[in-house]
Design a protein around this motif. Structure first.
Motif, PDB file in Angstrom:
ATOM      1  N   ARG A  18       0.102   2.493  11.522  1.00 23.18           N
ATOM      2  CA  ARG A  18      -0.147   1.099  11.111  1.00 23.18           C
ATOM      3  C   ARG A  18       0.753   0.136  11.866  1.00 23.18           C
ATOM      4  N   VAL A  19       2.030   0.508  12.017  1.00 25.16           N
ATOM      5  CA  VAL A  19       3.021  -0.348  12.675  1.00 25.16           C
ATOM      6  C   VAL A  19       3.958   0.512  13.517  1.00 25.16           C
ATOM      7  N   SER A  20       4.806  -0.155  14.283  1.00 26.56           N
ATOM      8  CA  SER A  20       5.793   0.560  15.103  1.00 26.56           C
ATOM      9  C   SER A  20       6.888   1.139  14.218  1.00 26.56           C
ATOM     10  N   LEU A  21       7.715   1.997  14.796  1.00 30.29           N
ATOM     11  CA  LEU A  21       8.810   2.623  14.057  1.00 30.29           C
ATOM     12  C   LEU A  21       9.720   1.579  13.428  1.00 30.29           C
ATOM     13  N   ASN A  22      10.093   0.562  14.186  1.00 33.67           N
ATOM     14  CA  ASN A  22      11.011  -0.457  13.669  1.00 33.67           C
ATOM     15  C   ASN A  22      10.444  -1.180  12.456  1.00 33.67           C
ATOM     16  N   GLU A  23       9.130  -1.361  12.419  1.00 32.17           N
ATOM     17  CA  GLU A  23       8.503  -2.102  11.330  1.00 32.17           C
ATOM     18  C   GLU A  23       8.066  -1.209  10.178  1.00 32.17           C
ATOM     19  N   ALA A  24       8.092   0.099  10.375  1.00 35.61           N
ATOM     20  CA  ALA A  24       7.622   1.025   9.350  1.00 35.61           C
ATOM     21  C   ALA A  24       8.489   0.956   8.093  1.00 35.61           C
ATOM     22  N   SER A  25       7.864   1.163   6.952  1.00 36.30           N
ATOM     23  CA  SER A  25       8.528   1.044   5.658  1.00 36.30           C
ATOM     24  C   SER A  25       8.596   2.400   4.952  1.00 36.30           C
ATOM     25  N   ILE A  26       9.808   2.796   4.590  1.00 37.27           N
ATOM     26  CA  ILE A  26       9.969   4.018   3.804  1.00 37.27           C
ATOM     27  C   ILE A  26       9.274   3.864   2.461  1.00 37.27           C
ATOM     28  N   ASN A  27       9.311   2.649   1.899  1.00 32.22           N
ATOM     29  CA  ASN A  27       8.652   2.408   0.616  1.00 32.22           C
ATOM     30  C   ASN A  27       7.166   2.732   0.676  1.00 32.22           C
ATOM     31  N   ASN A  28       6.518   2.333   1.760  1.00 28.81           N
ATOM     32  CA  ASN A  28       5.091   2.622   1.917  1.00 28.81           C
ATOM     33  C   ASN A  28       4.842   4.125   2.022  1.00 28.81           C
ATOM     34  N   PHE A  48       0.171   6.601  18.877  1.00 27.85           N
ATOM     35  CA  PHE A  48       0.667   6.580  20.247  1.00 27.85           C
ATOM     36  C   PHE A  48       0.603   5.180  20.859  1.00 27.85           C
ATOM     37  N   LYS A  49      -0.333   4.364  20.425  1.00 29.33           N
ATOM     38  CA  LYS A  49      -0.378   2.982  20.921  1.00 29.33           C
ATOM     39  C   LYS A  49       0.919   2.272  20.576  1.00 29.33           C
ATOM     40  N   HIS A  50       1.366   2.375  19.328  1.00 26.26           N
ATOM     41  CA  HIS A  50       2.632   1.752  18.937  1.00 26.26           C
ATOM     42  C   HIS A  50       3.795   2.373  19.694  1.00 26.26           C
ATOM     43  N   LEU A  51       3.768   3.696  19.882  1.00 25.36           N
ATOM     44  CA  LEU A  51       4.853   4.369  20.595  1.00 25.36           C
ATOM     45  C   LEU A  51       4.969   3.862  22.018  1.00 25.36           C
ATOM     46  N   PHE A  52       3.852   3.818  22.748  1.00 25.99           N
ATOM     47  CA  PHE A  52       3.918   3.443  24.160  1.00 25.99           C
ATOM     48  C   PHE A  52       4.135   1.947  24.370  1.00 25.99           C
ATOM     49  N   LEU A  53       3.666   1.125  23.453  1.00 28.64           N
ATOM     50  CA  LEU A  53       3.874  -0.313  23.601  1.00 28.64           C
ATOM     51  C   LEU A  53       5.268  -0.743  23.162  1.00 28.64           C
ATOM     52  N   HIS A  54       5.983   0.137  22.457  1.00 25.96           N
ATOM     53  CA  HIS A  54       7.348  -0.167  22.020  1.00 25.96           C
ATOM     54  C   HIS A  54       8.318   0.919  22.490  1.00 25.96           C
ATOM     55  N   MET A  55       8.010   1.537  23.616  1.00 29.24           N
ATOM     56  CA  MET A  55       8.805   2.679  24.077  1.00 29.24           C
ATOM     57  C   MET A  55      10.203   2.267  24.507  1.00 29.24           C
ATOM     58  N   THR A 109      12.432   7.368  22.722  1.00 33.49           N
ATOM     59  CA  THR A 109      11.046   7.797  22.540  1.00 33.49           C
ATOM     60  C   THR A 109      10.488   8.356  23.842  1.00 33.49           C
ATOM     61  N   GLY A 110      10.895   7.769  24.973  1.00 30.95           N
ATOM     62  CA  GLY A 110      10.458   8.294  26.264  1.00 30.95           C
ATOM     63  C   GLY A 110      10.945   9.710  26.493  1.00 30.95           C
ATOM     64  N   THR A 111      12.156   9.996  26.017  1.00 31.08           N
ATOM     65  CA  THR A 111      12.705  11.338  26.144  1.00 31.08           C
ATOM     66  C   THR A 111      12.024  12.309  25.190  1.00 31.08           C
ATOM     67  N   GLU A 112      11.835  11.877  23.954  1.00 30.70           N
ATOM     68  CA  GLU A 112      11.297  12.768  22.926  1.00 30.70           C
ATOM     69  C   GLU A 112       9.824  13.106  23.141  1.00 30.70           C
ATOM     70  N   VAL A 113       9.056  12.172  23.705  1.00 30.45           N
ATOM     71  CA  VAL A 113       7.628  12.420  23.865  1.00 30.45           C
ATOM     72  C   VAL A 113       7.340  13.359  25.035  1.00 30.45           C
ATOM     73  N   ALA A 114       8.297  13.506  25.945  1.00 30.16           N
ATOM     74  CA  ALA A 114       8.097  14.386  27.105  1.00 30.16           C
ATOM     75  C   ALA A 114       8.108  15.854  26.684  1.00 30.16           C
ATOM     76  N   PRO A 115       7.331  16.705  27.355  1.00 30.15           N
ATOM     77  CA  PRO A 115       7.406  18.152  27.085  1.00 30.15           C
ATOM     78  C   PRO A 115       8.835  18.649  27.260  1.00 30.15           C
ATOM     79  N   ASP A 116       9.221  19.676  26.514  1.00 30.41           N
ATOM     80  CA  ASP A 116      10.596  20.165  26.548  1.00 30.41           C
ATOM     81  C   ASP A 116      11.049  20.564  27.946  1.00 30.41           C
TER      82      ASP A 116
END
Length: 212
Positions: free
Chosen positions: A30-40, A113-120, A124-131
């Motif tokens: 729904r939203v990017s990590l920064n905007e995400a709500s634990i309450n939701n 992934f849209k939120h991830l790549f638009l707010h990378m 996140t760039g490190t974590e999304v890459a294959p190990d």
């Protein structure tokens, strides 16, 4: 150090684990990590805030765990691509890109992934890459497996650190192309075409040979 869910989380029933992960998927889509709500998330998962912190340290911990679940097949995708390309680095990336793009733009994953790549950012760039990509250049030989799948004789690299620099540059190009695709609302076909063009530039350069 990479964080993981607590043992308490893994001791939950599969149904409760799935419910929490589904709630996380919905919120992070729904939203990017920064905007995400634990309450939701806890409301959707039907758990208390106290219970949440028994399972995860914070929302970032949950976010990167969920990302890990989505990308768990990318390691095999990457190495199989290089095998199929007989160790050719550029041909391997050309094979790999449509596979990972299909995962990223799958209807169930695309919003996340849209939120991830638009707010990378760097993490996140490190974590999304294959190990294998993350450990490329590691001083621990057991972690840097990528060289085993690449024909290094085809690459004009001088210093030992040149290879991980090249790999990270190519992954940055890959991620940047995906981000452009989301931002410009391009089709998968258009995104693949743009990435292949960039690969060609990296492999052969863009400067014209004055002798021709």
């Amino acid at each position: 150090m990479k964080k993981m869910p607590t043992k308490t989380f893994f001791n939950l029933s599969k149904e409760k684990q799935s419910r929490l992960i589904a709630a996380a998927a919905e919120e992070f889509s729904r939203v990017s990590l920064n905007e995400a709500s634990i309450n939701n998330i806890i409301k959707k998962a039907e758990i208390s805030r106290g219970s949440f912190y028994q399972y995860f340290e914070d929302k970032e911990d949950l976010y990167y765990y969920y990302l890990g679940l989505l990308k768990r097949d990318t390691q095999v995708m990457l190495l199989n691509s290089f095998k199929k390309a007989d160790g050719d680095l550029f041909e391997g990336f050309k094979i790999f890109f449509p596979k990972i793009l299909g995962l990223i733009m799958h209807k169930e994953n695309s919003a996340f992934f849209k939120h991830l790549f638009l707010h990378m950012d760097y993490r996140t760039g490190t974590e999304v890459a294959p190990d294998t990509i993350k450990h490329c250049g590691s001083k621990k030989e057991s972690k840097d497996r990528l060289r085993e799948y690449i024909n290094m004789e085809k690459l004009n690299l001088v210093e030992p650190e040149d290879f991980p620099i090249l790999i990270k540059f190519m992954m940055s190009t890959l991620f940047g192309t995906v981000g452009e695709g989301f931002k410009e609302k391009k089709s998968q076909k258009e995104i693949i075409s743009r990435f292949n063009k960039k690969l060609k530039w990296i492999e052969y350069g863009v400067k014209k040979d004055p002798s021709k």
